[in-house]
Design an enzyme around this catalytic site. Sequence first.
Site, PDB file in Angstrom:
ATOM      1  CG  ASN A   1      36.973  27.060  79.789  1.00 29.90           C
ATOM      2  OD1 ASN A   1      37.539  27.404  79.196  1.00 29.90           O
ATOM      3  ND2 ASN A   1      38.191  25.530  79.683  1.00 29.90           N
TER       4      ASN A   1
ATOM      5  CD  GLU B   1      44.824  26.945  82.510  1.00 26.37           C
ATOM      6  OE1 GLU B   1      46.000  26.126  81.594  1.00 26.37           O
ATOM      7  OE2 GLU B   1      44.118  27.858  81.937  1.00 26.37           O
TER       8      GLU B   1
ATOM      9  CB  CYS C   1      42.939  23.282  80.186  1.00 22.57           C
ATOM     10  SG  CYS C   1      42.857  24.468  81.667  1.00 22.57           S
TER      11      CYS C   1
ATOM     12  CD  GLU D   1      45.019  32.371  84.885  1.00 19.06           C
ATOM     13  OE1 GLU D   1      45.211  33.912  85.948  1.00 19.06           O
ATOM     14  OE2 GLU D   1      44.426  32.707  83.735  1.00 19.06           O
TER      15      GLU D   1
END
Length: 685
Positions: free
Chosen positions: A350, A447, A481, A659
């Site tokens: 994505n 993630e 997400c 992250e």
Amino acid sequence: MVQEKTVASPVAAPIIGSNEDGRPRQLIDMTIDSLAEVGFVGTTLAEIAGRAGVSAGLVAHYFGDKSGLLEAAFRSLSSRLRDNLIVRLLEADGPRARLQAVIDANLALEEFDQRTSAAWLAFWGQVLHAPPLGRIQHVYQRRMLSNLRHALRQLVPAEETAKLAAMIAAMIDGVWLRGALSGWTETDSETARALLTSFVDNHLNTRPSAPTSNIGTRHLVSPVNPATGEILARIPVTTPAAVDSAVALAKTAQRDWAARAPVERGRVLRRAADILRARNDALAELETRNTGKPIQETIAVDVLSGADCLEYYAGVAATIAGQHLDLGAGAFGYTRREPLGVVAGIGAWNYPLQIACWKAAPALACGNAMIFKPAEQTPLTAIELEKIFLEAGLPEGLFQVVQGYGETGRALTSHRDVAKISLTGSVETGKAVMTDAARRLKAVTLELGGKSPLIVFEDAALDNAVSGAMLANFYSSGQVCSNGTRVFVHRSILKPFLDRLVARTAALRIGDPLDPDTQIGPLVSEVQMESVLAHIARARHAGVRLVAGGQRRTEGALAKGYYVEPTIFEAADDRPAIVRDEVFGPVMTVLAFDDEHEVIARANATEFGLAAAVFTSDLARAHRVIAQLQAGTCWINQYNITPVEMPFGGTKASGLGRENGLAAIEHYTQLKSVYVALADIDCPY
């Protein structure tokens, strides 16, 4: 799969599950029983009413007449098969596995039981005489061919794809039909699947090898433009031996890189950031062609956010340090933050370039080498990033891109010389990566997915709340997400919220993603489009109220792309699957709530914990609610803004680690403690 597929068009489907007693679903099940026992002619409204103990008028109330009842039953059988296939396709790893998924779903054990097969035979015998039934069968046949062609495109030369797909489809239908007509005395599910599997394997293994320049096989990654269906490139899959070579080169390069002054490492990252910004337009266009995301997004966010990340960690590099610990007159201690060595990044489709930068920047700033595997759907901008790093002065071997499918990822996760894995992907992939990493006790950052709540209180600025909900569901065609797909709205403002939301959604421009005016582009692939459409179809079958959208767009220039309308559901409660499952497409569900304690409990009632947001004018309430939400990344009166300075990640099934921000430094370094004695040893021996 090909563009003409029309799996999710259940316009005439009954509203199953919209009543408390589930009566329509019960009547459909009894219709299938009746078809199996008394056949097509004997199955009437009176017959079904007698079985259910209700009046024929009630059956007619739900379905109109016999034709409507039988159409609903046929659609139910077809939908069950479609949903089972989608589950198998989502679990399939690579084109051969997807091909097998089609075979296994259509010849599954549940399709061979006497009740189901008798009902299928009854319907198949009538499709030439009943147009509604013929349309359902036509969709079933096109769906099978489309799935087969999609898998075969990566296994055989293009000129063989359609012919081989038709042959496999004919064999699937033929072996099932032969078995059903014989009462399953001539074959069974296991034998039928083995027969088709053997045929496919023999054909793939014995066909002549295509010339290297034309190979469209398992040895290639073939990214597609989601707006047109055209193949953009054919990239060789990295072999296991090549992965070993990449890791060996990275090990050698990393030792020198770790020995450099951190400020030198920072300078390289800063130069790479400058090059990214200078090439923003060209890289944004490449990202749009590969992902289908509108150019107005990629030119403003995808490339520049990657550059921001590189620049941020360029500045952080020289500040990475441990602590000094005063232990009294006789000693002191200190800690060192040291690189892990060779680390691997596995990206999602994505945000291909941004994710590559999010993983590479902290890894390189800390003195590691990184081997990065982009998603097979979107491999192109990672290749450009590798070139940019080299141009910026990064020594060869410190950032390498490998290409492929799940097998390539597993070659990294299981490699003895890879010290850490950073994955952005699905929950199931995260579990697989963690399992592989556990065998060698590798560190992981995961993630993963989300089903995040966005809560709108009665005192929220309504237009801002609507804007937040749209950003949280329709940006990047909903393929984010952290999206806030469960939009909880206080009941007192539900109607004006929905009115404004529907009006603004209707005004969104769907079209060519390279057109600067386009706001909604295609989904990344036909597989993803079909998954989203299946979620929509299931929600409609379950009786969830469709407020807007819900269809694939195929008019004009959109016909060859994977376009789905921005879709809004209003759910009466939290039970439907559309409320619980991650859709990863432009689909939001709006739910009413009455009080703060209720909405907090409902917001937390999910396996995920990636993100959450609160819209309110009462900042005390905003902080109070945020403190109770089980999510790793939260917003107040905003959504999906992720500055690199702030850590990003989730809790529960949404992942491990973070992250971005200074928190990422902890995940790309290992801590060494050093005790320094200043006095003689006091030894009792």
